[in-house]
Scaffold this motif. Sequence first.
Motif, PDB file in Angstrom:
ATOM      1  N   PHE A   1       0.833  -1.209   0.000  1.00 14.13           N
ATOM      2  CA  PHE A   1       0.000   0.000   0.000  1.00 14.13           C
ATOM      3  C   PHE A   1       0.866   1.258   0.000  1.00 14.13           C
ATOM      4  O   PHE A   1       0.602   2.202  -0.744  1.00 14.13           O
ATOM      5  CB  PHE A   1      -0.941  -0.002   1.208  1.00 14.13           C
ATOM      6  CG  PHE A   1      -1.900   1.143   1.205  1.00 14.13           C
ATOM      7  CD1 PHE A   1      -3.077   1.056   0.510  1.00 14.13           C
ATOM      8  CD2 PHE A   1      -1.610   2.324   1.875  1.00 14.13           C
ATOM      9  CE1 PHE A   1      -3.966   2.112   0.485  1.00 14.13           C
ATOM     10  CE2 PHE A   1      -2.484   3.384   1.862  1.00 14.13           C
ATOM     11  CZ  PHE A   1      -3.666   3.271   1.160  1.00 14.13           C
ATOM     12  N   CYS A   2       1.890   1.265   0.824  1.00 19.88           N
ATOM     13  CA  CYS A   2       2.775   2.433   0.910  1.00 19.88           C
ATOM     14  C   CYS A   2       3.537   2.671  -0.390  1.00 19.88           C
ATOM     15  O   CYS A   2       3.814   3.813  -0.750  1.00 19.88           O
ATOM     16  CB  CYS A   2       3.754   2.266   2.059  1.00 19.88           C
ATOM     17  SG  CYS A   2       2.968   2.362   3.675  1.00 19.88           S
ATOM     18  N   LEU A   3       3.875   1.601  -1.078  1.00 18.34           N
ATOM     19  CA  LEU A   3       4.610   1.749  -2.332  1.00 18.34           C
ATOM     20  C   LEU A   3       3.740   2.294  -3.463  1.00 18.34           C
ATOM     21  O   LEU A   3       4.239   2.987  -4.348  1.00 18.34           O
ATOM     22  CB  LEU A   3       5.211   0.403  -2.751  1.00 18.34           C
ATOM     23  CG  LEU A   3       6.359  -0.090  -1.895  1.00 18.34           C
ATOM     24  CD1 LEU A   3       6.730  -1.518  -2.293  1.00 18.34           C
ATOM     25  CD2 LEU A   3       7.559   0.813  -2.042  1.00 18.34           C
ATOM     26  N   LEU A   4       2.448   1.986  -3.450  1.00 16.41           N
ATOM     27  CA  LEU A   4       1.587   2.369  -4.559  1.00 16.41           C
ATOM     28  C   LEU A   4       0.797   3.654  -4.339  1.00 16.41           C
ATOM     29  O   LEU A   4       0.358   4.274  -5.297  1.00 16.41           O
ATOM     30  CB  LEU A   4       0.614   1.225  -4.874  1.00 16.41           C
ATOM     31  CG  LEU A   4       1.246  -0.046  -5.428  1.00 16.41           C
ATOM     32  CD1 LEU A   4       0.184  -1.124  -5.585  1.00 16.41           C
ATOM     33  CD2 LEU A   4       1.939   0.222  -6.742  1.00 16.41           C
ATOM     34  N   SER A   5       0.596   4.054  -3.100  1.00 15.96           N
ATOM     35  CA  SER A   5      -0.196   5.262  -2.850  1.00 15.96           C
ATOM     36  C   SER A   5       0.691   6.511  -2.879  1.00 15.96           C
ATOM     37  O   SER A   5       1.911   6.422  -2.879  1.00 15.96           O
ATOM     38  CB  SER A   5      -0.904   5.154  -1.493  1.00 15.96           C
ATOM     39  OG  SER A   5       0.043   5.111  -0.458  1.00 15.96           O
ATOM     40  N   ILE A   6       0.050   7.676  -2.884  1.00 19.28           N
ATOM     41  CA  ILE A   6       0.788   8.945  -2.882  1.00 19.28           C
ATOM     42  C   ILE A   6       1.476   9.102  -1.532  1.00 19.28           C
ATOM     43  O   ILE A   6       0.831   9.003  -0.489  1.00 19.28           O
ATOM     44  CB  ILE A   6      -0.157  10.122  -3.147  1.00 19.28           C
ATOM     45  CG1 ILE A   6      -0.584  10.109  -4.615  1.00 19.28           C
ATOM     46  CG2 ILE A   6       0.500  11.443  -2.817  1.00 19.28           C
ATOM     47  CD1 ILE A   6      -1.420  11.273  -5.024  1.00 19.28           C
TER      48      ILE A   6
ATOM     49  N   GLY B   1      -7.034   9.836  -5.778  1.00 20.36           N
ATOM     50  CA  GLY B   1      -8.067   8.831  -5.516  1.00 20.36           C
ATOM     51  C   GLY B   1      -7.826   7.545  -6.285  1.00 20.36           C
ATOM     52  O   GLY B   1      -8.005   6.440  -5.758  1.00 20.36           O
ATOM     53  N   ALA B   2      -7.398   7.682  -7.533  1.00 24.21           N
ATOM     54  CA  ALA B   2      -7.119   6.505  -8.359  1.00 24.21           C
ATOM     55  C   ALA B   2      -5.931   5.722  -7.803  1.00 24.21           C
ATOM     56  O   ALA B   2      -5.969   4.487  -7.751  1.00 24.21           O
ATOM     57  CB  ALA B   2      -6.853   6.924  -9.795  1.00 24.21           C
ATOM     58  N   LEU B   3      -4.891   6.422  -7.371  1.00 26.33           N
ATOM     59  CA  LEU B   3      -3.737   5.731  -6.787  1.00 26.33           C
ATOM     60  C   LEU B   3      -4.094   5.073  -5.464  1.00 26.33           C
ATOM     61  O   LEU B   3      -3.619   3.977  -5.157  1.00 26.33           O
ATOM     62  CB  LEU B   3      -2.570   6.706  -6.615  1.00 26.33           C
ATOM     63  CG  LEU B   3      -1.827   7.070  -7.895  1.00 26.33           C
ATOM     64  CD1 LEU B   3      -0.809   8.168  -7.628  1.00 26.33           C
ATOM     65  CD2 LEU B   3      -1.140   5.858  -8.484  1.00 26.33           C
ATOM     66  N   PHE B   4      -4.935   5.727  -4.669  1.00 24.77           N
ATOM     67  CA  PHE B   4      -5.387   5.136  -3.416  1.00 24.77           C
ATOM     68  C   PHE B   4      -6.187   3.861  -3.696  1.00 24.77           C
ATOM     69  O   PHE B   4      -5.984   2.838  -3.042  1.00 24.77           O
ATOM     70  CB  PHE B   4      -6.237   6.125  -2.620  1.00 24.77           C
ATOM     71  CG  PHE B   4      -6.764   5.566  -1.338  1.00 24.77           C
ATOM     72  CD1 PHE B   4      -5.968   5.501  -0.215  1.00 24.77           C
ATOM     73  CD2 PHE B   4      -8.065   5.091  -1.257  1.00 24.77           C
ATOM     74  CE1 PHE B   4      -6.450   4.976   0.972  1.00 24.77           C
ATOM     75  CE2 PHE B   4      -8.559   4.557  -0.077  1.00 24.77           C
ATOM     76  CZ  PHE B   4      -7.744   4.511   1.040  1.00 24.77           C
ATOM     77  N   ALA B   5      -7.086   3.930  -4.671  1.00 24.95           N
ATOM     78  CA  ALA B   5      -7.891   2.757  -5.019  1.00 24.95           C
ATOM     79  C   ALA B   5      -7.011   1.630  -5.548  1.00 24.95           C
ATOM     80  O   ALA B   5      -7.199   0.463  -5.179  1.00 24.95           O
ATOM     81  CB  ALA B   5      -8.950   3.137  -6.051  1.00 24.95           C
TER      82      ALA B   5
END
Length: 61
Positions: free
Chosen positions: A3-8, A32-36
Amino acid sequence: MIFCLLSIPCLATLAIIKRELNSWKMAFIEAGALFALAYVSTLIIYQLGKLFEIGTEMLRR
């Protein structure tokens, strides 16, 4: 970890995206798209780990 690697990572990143795209709306859509993406990826990896019992051997001892 996934999660930490893919989110802002921070608000500064969001501000840079706003500056590059010249729009707060697009910056929040991208956030929002990166969080999803991060949430769904983490959920899939977790569920696959549970399905194949990866990492559970240590818990049985």
